[in-house]
Design a protein around this motif. Sequence first.
Motif, PDB file in Angstrom:
ATOM      1  N   GLN A 182      26.913 -32.383 -12.592  1.00  7.92           N
ATOM      2  CA  GLN A 182      25.505 -32.082 -12.359  1.00  7.92           C
ATOM      3  C   GLN A 182      24.885 -33.028 -11.330  1.00  7.92           C
ATOM      4  O   GLN A 182      23.904 -32.681 -10.670  1.00  7.92           O
ATOM      5  N   HIS A 225      25.445 -27.886 -23.741  1.00 11.20           N
ATOM      6  CA  HIS A 225      25.419 -27.531 -22.321  1.00 11.20           C
ATOM      7  C   HIS A 225      25.708 -26.063 -22.029  1.00 11.20           C
ATOM      8  O   HIS A 225      25.718 -25.670 -20.859  1.00 11.20           O
ATOM      9  N   GLY A 228      22.939 -23.972 -19.990  1.00  8.97           N
ATOM     10  CA  GLY A 228      22.685 -24.386 -18.620  1.00  8.97           C
ATOM     11  C   GLY A 228      23.884 -24.294 -17.710  1.00  8.97           C
ATOM     12  O   GLY A 228      23.770 -23.916 -16.542  1.00  8.97           O
ATOM     13  N   THR A 229      25.067 -24.629 -18.226  1.00  8.57           N
ATOM     14  CA  THR A 229      26.254 -24.700 -17.376  1.00  8.57           C
ATOM     15  C   THR A 229      27.370 -23.755 -17.802  1.00  8.57           C
ATOM     16  O   THR A 229      28.358 -23.615 -17.081  1.00  8.57           O
TER      17      THR A 229
END
Length: 327
Positions: A182, A225, A228-229
């Motif tokens: 990130q 996560h 988001g990812t």
Amino acid sequence: MKRVGLVVIGRNEGDRLRQCLLSVMGKVAHIVYVDSGSTDGSIELARSLGVDVVELDLSTPFTAARARNAGFAHLLQKEAQIEFVQFVDGDCEVVEGWLDTALAQLEAQSNVAVVCGRRRERFPEQSFYNRLCDMEWDTPIGEATACGGDSMMRVEAFQQVGGFNPALIAGEEPELCVRLRQKEWKILRIDAEMTLHDAQMLHFSQWWKRALRAGHAYAEGAWMHGRGTGHWRRASWSIWFWGFYLPLLALGLAWPSHGLTLLLFVGYPVLASRIFLKQRRQNICTQHAALYALSCVVGKFAQIGGTLGFLRTRLLGTKSTLIEYKN
């Protein structure tokens, strides 16, 4: 190598710790061993070799992440000029030449935060479970999304993201790599021998406990996560489907469907066949490919146990009781 330090973590590793420390003595600026409550003389052994020892506070639950962070902090207290840190587990021996190879890669590519190589099982023929470990670590070369417990990291990058998350009981390395990526850092896996690992996994119960921890790690990583990812969302969904939803549907509707839903269990050999063929395409021998495929399918049931355990601890606010398979 004056800019390279090394952090070893372990608990009751015995002679494996001796091999680990001897493989790096005199090859880096400073070595720190972090002990998580050993009772086998590991602390005395490390000190007898002139290695700094950090003993973790027994009042706080042990995690590998917490141990590595403590070792890193102690290392920089002793040697502030260190720019790179090799992390290694106490049951691993660092292969001759690896430290120089990893350092050269980090020096040549300023945007790379982590370099890892080939981790091999020392005795893959000792048990099916050791063989599985050796196969799992044979991952593709090139830019990667994650590393394992053995890797060399850039101090600047490690500090930028705050190190490992000490609350994670498993999966701490991939989670760290999510945060590094990130920040536009890269993770690199190179085709070089890095460490020899001595799993000493001889019993089904050890393998099952390891799979439980993996399920916990997948669930927690996706929880933190996934949105988001996409981190471990696909793996978590696979665990839920094969370990929970399919058997629940097959058994729950068996009576009203006059047993027709039991045909859903055919999905498991189909899944195993797909994994087997994928392994064979990678030139894995028939016996090892079959073993790996079987472990992937059976492992779903252990992993759903770890997943449900994570949800229970998350919802109830309790501490996980999962420990390493060898403790």
